[in-house]
Motif scaffolding. Structure first.
Motif, short mmCIF file in Angstrom:
data_model
loop_
_atom_site.label_atom_id
_atom_site.label_comp_id
_atom_site.label_asym_id
_atom_site.label_seq_id
_atom_site.Cartn_x
_atom_site.Cartn_y
_atom_site.Cartn_z
N ILE A 201 31.92 -12.27 -18.44
CA ILE A 201 33.33 -12.28 -17.96
C ILE A 201 33.77 -13.72 -17.65
CG2 ILE A 201 35.05 -11.52 -16.15
CD1 ILE A 201 33.23 -8.99 -16.18
N VAL A 202 33.02 -14.39 -17.21
CA VAL A 202 33.08 -15.70 -16.95
C VAL A 202 33.53 -16.60 -18.21
CG1 VAL A 202 32.12 -18.30 -16.35
CG2 VAL A 202 31.87 -16.27 -14.71
N ASP A 203 32.82 -16.25 -19.22
CA ASP A 203 33.29 -16.92 -20.56
C ASP A 203 34.50 -16.30 -21.05
OD1 ASP A 203 30.88 -18.12 -20.74
OD2 ASP A 203 29.78 -16.80 -21.92
N PHE A 204 34.81 -15.17 -20.79
CA PHE A 204 36.19 -14.50 -21.09
C PHE A 204 37.32 -15.39 -20.58
CE2 PHE A 204 39.45 -11.65 -21.05
CZ PHE A 204 39.50 -11.13 -22.29
N ILE A 205 37.01 -15.89 -19.13
CA ILE A 205 38.15 -16.17 -18.38
C ILE A 205 38.32 -17.58 -18.79
CG2 ILE A 205 38.64 -17.15 -16.23
CD1 ILE A 205 37.19 -14.77 -14.90
#
Length: 329
Positions: A201-205
């Motif tokens: 999710i960090v990568d998505f953000i």
């Protein structure tokens, strides 16, 4: 070859907030460090640097001037704050807000500052009411155009409308370079990971920030991905870390007389990974900016849980970067 410009360098003592709070640096230490970098213009926050503000003992004022003289520095900007929300369990009245701001103008004058930073939540009508005193004291008031605000934000446009109508050259803008966060700050990312953010999710953000996806849409997307509270908190920070085109400053340059040179880290290569000063400073030179680049280090709060904070080294690195970009080396 030295670039042709009149941009000066300075430091906001806010950069040393961590060391000041832990009593690792005195006010004199802060001034000495900044001046030692050739950053002679000192920006001060009264609540950080003086006890009992606004009733500051004269001995402290005398010490302030003694430190400036000892280190070859000068008072440049005073940062004011305005509590518009609660005062004795109610909102401040218009007259009370004006009185508070006039108090700060007098204090800035007492410190020898020719510029005062106006916190962005200050109603523009209050600023207009203080123009006569600012002119009398010869102090230029600049609203801090601070992310998530920008020059085309309705609040700033309203400020522009009302203050321009005064015809005064003692009111303008102090842009904070945090509104030019082109890349999501690495120190933010790493801290959220340490707090338990989900790597995917960090990568998505990060991808969403790079694509300038609206925060509300980003929050909807990651909730569907099963985001935990830390993920949601990280996504919320994209609301306040905006990318605005630095060239937008050119239209406002006649009224820009101070710059908050926000930064979160200067890496080992001598660059700020999040805020592209290599794009910003050429715009200031092109626009004929003649004020200060005032260092404002704010990375300490994002690393103090895991690393030793060294505000002095970070400020030093930023001024080495400034000297390179300004043609001083």
């Amino acid at each position: 070859m030295k670039a042709t410009h009149q941009i000066k360098r300075g430091v906001s003592l806010y950069s040393y907030q961590y060391e000041t709070f832990l009593r690792k640096m005195t006010l004199d230490d802060c001034i000495a460090h900044a001046a030692g970098l050739g950053a002679k213009g000192i920006e001060v926050l009264a609540e950080q640097s003086f006890t009992s503000f606004p009733e500051v003992p004269q001995a402290q004022i005398d010490g302030w001037f003694a430190s400036l003289e000892r280190h070859g520095a000068y008072a440049q900007c005073h940062d004011m704050f305005l509590d518009t929300k609660l005062y004795k369990h109610r909102k401040l009245s218009f007259d009370e807000m004006v009185a508070s701001m006039q108090r700060d103008l007098h204090f800035a004058h007492k410190l020898g500052c020719k510029t005062m930073r106006i916190i962005v939540n200050t109603p523009p009508e209050v600023v207009v009411a203080c123009v006569p005193l600012a002119e009398k004291l010869d102090i230029r008031m600049g609203i801090e155009v601070h992310s998530p605000f920008h020059f085309d934000h309705p609040w700033i446009l309203r400020y522009t409308e009302l203050t321009r109508a005064t015809g005064s050259d003692h009111v303008g803008y102090i842009p904070d370079m945090g509104m030019y966060t082109k890349n999501y700050p690495r120190v933010f990312r790493d801290r959220f990971l340490r707090l338990g953010a989900t790597p995917a999710i960090v990568d998505f953000i990060l991808e969403a920030h790079a694509a300038r996806v609206l925060t509300d849409y980003l929050l909807m997307d990651i909730r569907k991905m099963g985001a935990n509270p830390v993920d949601l908190q990280m996504a919320e920070t994209t609301r306040h870390n905006i990318w605005s085109n630095p060239r937008r400053m050119l239209e406002f340059m006649p009224w820009i007389f101070h710059i908050h040179a926000k930064f979160y880290e200067i890496d080992d290569s001598g660059k700020e990974p999040a805020i592209p000063y290599e794009e910003i400073i050429p715009v200031l030179i092109e626009g004929g900016y003649t004020g200060h680049l005032s260092s404002e280090y704010e990375g300490q709060r994002h690393i103090e849980d895991a690393f030793e904070v060294d505000g002095r080294e970070q400020v030093r690195r930023q001024h080495e970067m400034f000297k390179r970009l300004l043609g001083e080396v």
